[in-house]
Design a protein around this motif. Structure first.
Motif, PDB file in Angstrom:
ATOM      1  N   ASP A 127       0.820  -1.209   0.000  1.00 21.00           N
ATOM      2  CA  ASP A 127       0.000   0.000   0.000  1.00 21.00           C
ATOM      3  C   ASP A 127       0.854   1.258   0.000  1.00 21.00           C
ATOM      4  OD1 ASP A 127      -2.166  -1.613   0.070  1.00 21.00           O
ATOM      5  OD2 ASP A 127      -2.393  -1.564   2.238  1.00 21.00           O
ATOM      6  N   LYS A 141      -0.692  -7.115  -1.839  1.00 18.89           N
ATOM      7  CA  LYS A 141      -1.788  -6.486  -2.587  1.00 18.89           C
ATOM      8  C   LYS A 141      -1.626  -6.831  -4.060  1.00 18.89           C
ATOM      9  CE  LYS A 141      -3.922  -1.996  -3.587  1.00 18.89           C
ATOM     10  NZ  LYS A 141      -5.276  -2.466  -3.204  1.00 18.89           N
ATOM     11  N   CYS A 179     -20.564  -9.198  -0.271  1.00 21.62           N
ATOM     12  CA  CYS A 179     -20.253  -8.443  -1.502  1.00 21.62           C
ATOM     13  C   CYS A 179     -21.509  -8.129  -2.311  1.00 21.62           C
ATOM     14  CB  CYS A 179     -19.278  -9.247  -2.372  1.00 21.62           C
ATOM     15  SG  CYS A 179     -17.714  -9.627  -1.567  1.00 21.62           S
ATOM     16  N   LYS A 224     -12.323  -6.815  -6.134  1.00 18.96           N
ATOM     17  CA  LYS A 224     -11.525  -5.772  -5.498  1.00 18.96           C
ATOM     18  C   LYS A 224     -11.230  -6.104  -4.033  1.00 18.96           C
ATOM     19  CE  LYS A 224     -12.950  -1.906  -8.437  1.00 18.96           C
ATOM     20  NZ  LYS A 224     -13.592  -0.555  -8.465  1.00 18.96           N
ATOM     21  N   LYS A 225     -12.199  -6.672  -3.349  1.00 18.71           N
ATOM     22  CA  LYS A 225     -12.003  -6.999  -1.943  1.00 18.71           C
ATOM     23  C   LYS A 225     -10.960  -8.106  -1.782  1.00 18.71           C
ATOM     24  CE  LYS A 225     -14.516  -8.326   2.245  1.00 18.71           C
ATOM     25  NZ  LYS A 225     -15.844  -8.707   2.822  1.00 18.71           N
ATOM     26  N   ALA A 226     -10.973  -9.092  -2.651  1.00 24.23           N
ATOM     27  CA  ALA A 226     -10.013 -10.195  -2.561  1.00 24.23           C
ATOM     28  C   ALA A 226      -8.604  -9.776  -2.961  1.00 24.23           C
ATOM     29  CB  ALA A 226     -10.470 -11.358  -3.439  1.00 24.23           C
ATOM     30  N   SER A 227      -8.450  -8.642  -3.648  1.00 29.28           N
ATOM     31  CA  SER A 227      -7.117  -8.184  -4.044  1.00 29.28           C
ATOM     32  C   SER A 227      -6.341  -7.583  -2.877  1.00 29.28           C
ATOM     33  CB  SER A 227      -7.219  -7.154  -5.173  1.00 29.28           C
ATOM     34  OG  SER A 227      -7.872  -5.971  -4.714  1.00 29.28           O
ATOM     35  N   GLU A 228      -7.031  -7.232  -1.794  1.00 28.73           N
ATOM     36  CA  GLU A 228      -6.362  -6.704  -0.617  1.00 28.73           C
ATOM     37  C   GLU A 228      -5.682  -7.830   0.157  1.00 28.73           C
ATOM     38  OE1 GLU A 228      -6.102  -3.544   0.073  1.00 28.73           O
ATOM     39  OE2 GLU A 228      -7.364  -2.898  -1.610  1.00 28.73           O
ATOM     40  N   TYR A 283      -5.153 -10.520   2.557  1.00 26.38           N
ATOM     41  CA  TYR A 283      -6.108 -11.300   3.338  1.00 26.38           C
ATOM     42  C   TYR A 283      -7.498 -10.662   3.265  1.00 26.38           C
ATOM     43  CZ  TYR A 283      -1.937 -13.531   5.241  1.00 26.38           C
ATOM     44  OH  TYR A 283      -0.753 -14.200   5.364  1.00 26.38           O
ATOM     45  N   GLY A 284      -7.872 -10.232   2.081  1.00 25.59           N
ATOM     46  CA  GLY A 284      -9.153  -9.543   1.921  1.00 25.59           C
ATOM     47  C   GLY A 284     -10.344 -10.456   2.121  1.00 25.59           C
ATOM     48  N   MET A 285     -10.254 -11.706   1.619  1.00 24.26           N
ATOM     49  CA  MET A 285     -11.357 -12.654   1.766  1.00 24.26           C
ATOM     50  C   MET A 285     -10.787 -13.995   2.188  1.00 24.26           C
ATOM     51  SD  MET A 285     -14.040 -11.849  -1.322  1.00 24.26           S
ATOM     52  CE  MET A 285     -15.243 -12.842  -0.436  1.00 24.26           C
ATOM     53  N   PRO A 296      -7.048 -17.816   2.995  1.00 22.66           N
ATOM     54  CA  PRO A 296      -7.253 -16.700   2.054  1.00 22.66           C
ATOM     55  C   PRO A 296      -7.486 -17.234   0.649  1.00 22.66           C
ATOM     56  CG  PRO A 296      -4.934 -16.906   2.612  1.00 22.66           C
ATOM     57  CD  PRO A 296      -5.662 -17.863   3.504  1.00 22.66           C
TER      58      PRO A 296
END
Length: 281
Positions: free
Chosen positions: A87, A185, A220, A257-261, A263-265, A271
């Motif tokens: 980030d 990321k 989502c 987009k959420k999974a690209s962070e 440990y987003g999902m 993960p």
């Protein structure tokens, strides 16, 4: 009258050269030693049937091109560019110092026997992550070992690297673990087609159910009825991936987009990686 055969003519000797005696010329002409050799071995004589000689190829050396600031070369710049940014725009975060990567494990061992090996050597581990084959349940020969502190991990690396786990005579290899991909990321790809509502999910647990996958993706957006599919083998276990279809395309965009962070999902404590499913529509 009778037949008289013709007389054989004697070969005439060539006249001697001015600077050589007559005896030396006849000896050199009558039996030259070089005529018994093949044509290719004679100096200056080329065999007509021999293939043409190949010219040695010259390798072109790549000239290193300096970067804009004149510091590092293009190879170093390319290696740095391949690392995914965080980030803050820098290098990815390092792996925890308490985690080691292990390989060379015999397939006949179990997680319990590996844990007992570290405990008997005076380096008990906090946890183990050892992948197994889906059909037989045997170890795949590699994994990760987590210790309570970085100091314990360093001592285990120094003392147990290259040792054998009895009763096997195969030595193991220990090394510092790299940062997991889930902690980085990832770049979000653009939607390949307008109105795409289906996504492809990877790194799922083998025992995951459709209801668990539906609950993980419901934040989502609304999931289409019957839109969760998990391919399974003959034994009924999942193959590690699945598909989720939403009612709207905006929900699929939110999931990608959420999974690209980092440990987003997560699904079942693991993960997952989410991407567009062009075949799902």
């Amino acid at each position: 009258s009778f037949y008289r055969p013709p007389k054989k003519k004697k070969p005439m000797a060539s006249p001697p050269l001015p600077d050589q005696p007559a005896g030396s010329l006849s000896a050199s002409v009558s039996s030259p030693p070089l005529l018994s050799q093949p044509p290719g071995s004679l100096p200056g004589v080329r065999d007509e049937h021999a293939p043409p000689a190949k010219k040695p190829r010259k390798r072109k050396r790549k000239k290193p091109t300096s970067s804009g600031d004149g510091g590092s070369s293009s190879g170093a710049a390319g290696a740095t560019a391949k690392l995914p940014p965080t980030d803050a725009g820098g290098l990815p975060p390092p792996a925890p110092d308490t985690e080691l990567f292990i390989e060379g494990l015999p397939y006949t061992l179990t997680s319990a026997s590996v844990s007992d090996f570290f405990a008997a050597a005076g380096h008990p581990c906090a946890s183990l992550r050892l992948p197994t084959w889906q059909d037989s349940g045997r170890l795949r020969g590699f994994g990760h070992v987590v210790f309570d502190s970085a100091e314990k991990a360093g001592k285990a690396l120094q003392e147990l690297n290259g040792k054998c786990i009895p009763p096997s005579s195969r030595y193991i290899t220990l090394a510092r673990a790299h940062a997991p991909r889930a902690s980085l990321k990832r770049e979000v790809k653009d939607c390949p087609s307008e109105g795409l509502c289906s996504v492809h999910v990877r790194n799922l647990p083998y025992d995951v159910t459709e209801s668990q996958l539906n609950s993980a993706f419901s934040p989502c957006g609304k999931v289409k009825e019957g839109g969760v599919r998990i391919p399974r083998n003959a034994g009924g276990e999942g193959k590690g991936f699945g598909y989720v279809t939403f009612v709207s395309a905006d929900s699929a965009t939110v999931a990608v987009k959420k999974a690209s962070e980092p440990y987003g999902m997560t699904v079942g404590g693991r993960p997952v990686f989410v991407d567009w499913d062009e075949r799902g529509g």
